[in-house]
Design an enzyme around this catalytic site. Sequence first.
Site, PDB file in Angstrom:
ATOM      1  N   GLN A 129      -1.896  89.026  22.518  1.00 56.54           N
ATOM      2  CA  GLN A 129      -0.355  88.179  23.171  1.00 56.54           C
ATOM      3  C   GLN A 129       0.008  88.928  24.083  1.00 56.54           C
ATOM      4  O   GLN A 129      -0.036  90.688  23.865  1.00 56.54           O
ATOM      5  CB  GLN A 129       0.295  87.644  21.975  1.00 56.54           C
ATOM      6  CG  GLN A 129       1.515  86.886  21.952  1.00 56.54           C
ATOM      7  CD  GLN A 129       2.179  87.153  20.893  1.00 56.54           C
ATOM      8  OE1 GLN A 129       2.096  87.107  19.798  1.00 56.54           O
ATOM      9  NE2 GLN A 129       2.598  85.670  20.243  1.00 56.54           N
ATOM     10  N   GLY A 130      -0.610  88.623  25.561  1.00 55.73           N
ATOM     11  CA  GLY A 130      -0.015  89.466  26.238  1.00 55.73           C
ATOM     12  C   GLY A 130       1.632  89.175  26.187  1.00 55.73           C
ATOM     13  O   GLY A 130       1.649  88.065  27.080  1.00 55.73           O
ATOM     14  N   SER A 132       4.187  92.457  26.208  1.00 54.79           N
ATOM     15  CA  SER A 132       4.782  93.900  26.440  1.00 54.79           C
ATOM     16  C   SER A 132       4.179  93.424  27.599  1.00 54.79           C
ATOM     17  O   SER A 132       3.124  94.163  28.268  1.00 54.79           O
ATOM     18  CB  SER A 132       4.704  94.849  25.618  1.00 54.79           C
ATOM     19  OG  SER A 132       5.684  94.165  23.955  1.00 54.79           O
ATOM     20  N   SER A 164      -2.167  94.309  21.460  1.00 57.50           N
ATOM     21  CA  SER A 164      -2.455  94.098  19.522  1.00 57.50           C
ATOM     22  C   SER A 164      -3.918  93.474  19.998  1.00 57.50           C
ATOM     23  O   SER A 164      -4.205  93.025  20.366  1.00 57.50           O
ATOM     24  CB  SER A 164      -2.061  94.175  18.374  1.00 57.50           C
ATOM     25  OG  SER A 164      -1.109  94.619  18.180  1.00 57.50           O
ATOM     26  N   GLU A 247       7.043  82.328  11.976  1.00 59.63           N
ATOM     27  CA  GLU A 247       7.192  82.938  10.250  1.00 59.63           C
ATOM     28  C   GLU A 247       7.832  82.289   9.314  1.00 59.63           C
ATOM     29  O   GLU A 247       9.037  83.252   9.884  1.00 59.63           O
ATOM     30  CB  GLU A 247       6.344  84.609  10.554  1.00 59.63           C
ATOM     31  CG  GLU A 247       5.854  85.025  11.259  1.00 59.63           C
ATOM     32  CD  GLU A 247       5.474  86.345  11.264  1.00 59.63           C
ATOM     33  OE1 GLU A 247       5.244  86.771   9.904  1.00 59.63           O
ATOM     34  OE2 GLU A 247       5.158  87.371  12.061  1.00 59.63           O
TER      35      GLU A 247
END
Length: 385
Positions: A129-130, A132, A164, A247
Site C-alpha cells: 500500500q503506497g 506514507s 510494508s 476491518e
Amino acid sequence: MDFSYPPEVEQFRKELRAWLRDHLTDDVVAAGRSRRKDDSAFDLLRAWDATVADAGWGAVSWPRQYGGRGATVLEQLAYAEETTRARTPIPLNVIGLNNIGPAIMTFGTDAQKSTHLPRMVRADDIWCQGMSEPEAGSDLASLRTRAVLDGDHFVVNGQKIWTSLGDRADWCQLYVRTDPEAPKHQGISCLIVDMALPGIEVRPLVNLNGDADFAEVFFADVRVPAASLLGPFNAGWQVATTTLSHERAGAARLYAGMRLQLADLVADLADHCVDGRRVLEDGGTLRRLGELAVQVDYLELLCKRAISAALHGGDALGSAALAKSVWADVGQAMACLAFDLLGPRQSADRWTEQRLSSRSLTIAGGTTQISKNITAVRVLGLPRR
C-alpha cells in the site's frame, strides 16, 4: 455487549478448529514466527495461504463470489479467536485481504475484480500500500507524489516510505495527487500499480532487529495505464477512508494475540531464576504480570465494544482507536518486562526481537497521537482544533 454465540457461529468455529487441527503444521507455525525473514519461510507461508484459500478459509469476510464465505461479524470474531489461539500465521496479504481487496470490490471495475481478487486471496500476487511519505505519514492528505494524465497513461513521480512488503510486492495500491490546486483532502486519486513497471525503485529499510519489513519506493516518470485508476478521478480520499474502515472483527486479534503472548511469557519465566531465586516468586514481578493481565482484559473489553458497535450500527471507530492505543502500550510494556527479566539471551530470541520491534507499535497502523485525537473527538466529544 452481547457476545453469546448462536449455534450457527459455534458450528462455524467447530469446522474451522477441525480444519486447522488437520492442516496446520509445526513448520507453518514456525515460519509465521520467523517474521518471514528468509525466502524459504516466505515461500512456505505463500503455499500455506494458497491452501487456506482453496479450502475457503482465506478471506472469510469477503463475499462468496470473490472467494470468501460472507461471514457475519460474529463469525469473523470466532475466526480471529480460533486462528490466533492456534497460532496460525497472519496471511502474507493481510493488508490486501482487510483493506485493499474490499476497496477493489467497492470501487473496482469488473476487470480489476476478476484479475486481482482471486490471486490476492491465494497470495499468488503480493500487495503493498503506497500511502506514507517522508512529509505525509499519519497525515495522508499531505501526500506529494504526483500523477499527471498523459494520453492513456498517468505519469507518476514521487516517493513512498514505510511500505510494508514493498520489496516483495507484485502490486501496489498507490495514492497520488492528481490536482495540486485542490484542497488537500481533494485532488487525490488511487491507482493500481504493477511494481514491475520501469521507473520504480524499491529500497528495503532495515529495522533495529535486522529485519526488512518495510521499504521506501521511488517513482521516476513511471507510466501507469489510465485503466489502473481505482475509483473516481480526484476522489482517492474516499477510496482511502473506505479502505481503512473495512476491518470489523479483526480487532479480536489484538486482545487474543496479547493474551497468548502473556501466557508465553509466563511459561518462559516458569523456570527462570535471577540471583538463585525464581522470578515468579518475586512480588514485584508478579505485580507487573498482574497489571499486564488486567490491561489485556481491558483491551478485550474495548475491542468487543468496537465489534458490538459494528454489530448494532454504532460508531466503532472511537473504541477501535482507543483499543489500538492500549494494544500498543500493552505490547511495549510486555516486551520491556520480558527483556528486563530474561535479558538479551541471543540474537534470535523472540523476546529480544520483541523488545526491539515493539517500538513500532505506537507508530504502525496509525500513530498513538492520531488515535488519541480520534478518541478525543469520537469518544469524549471534544472539539476539533
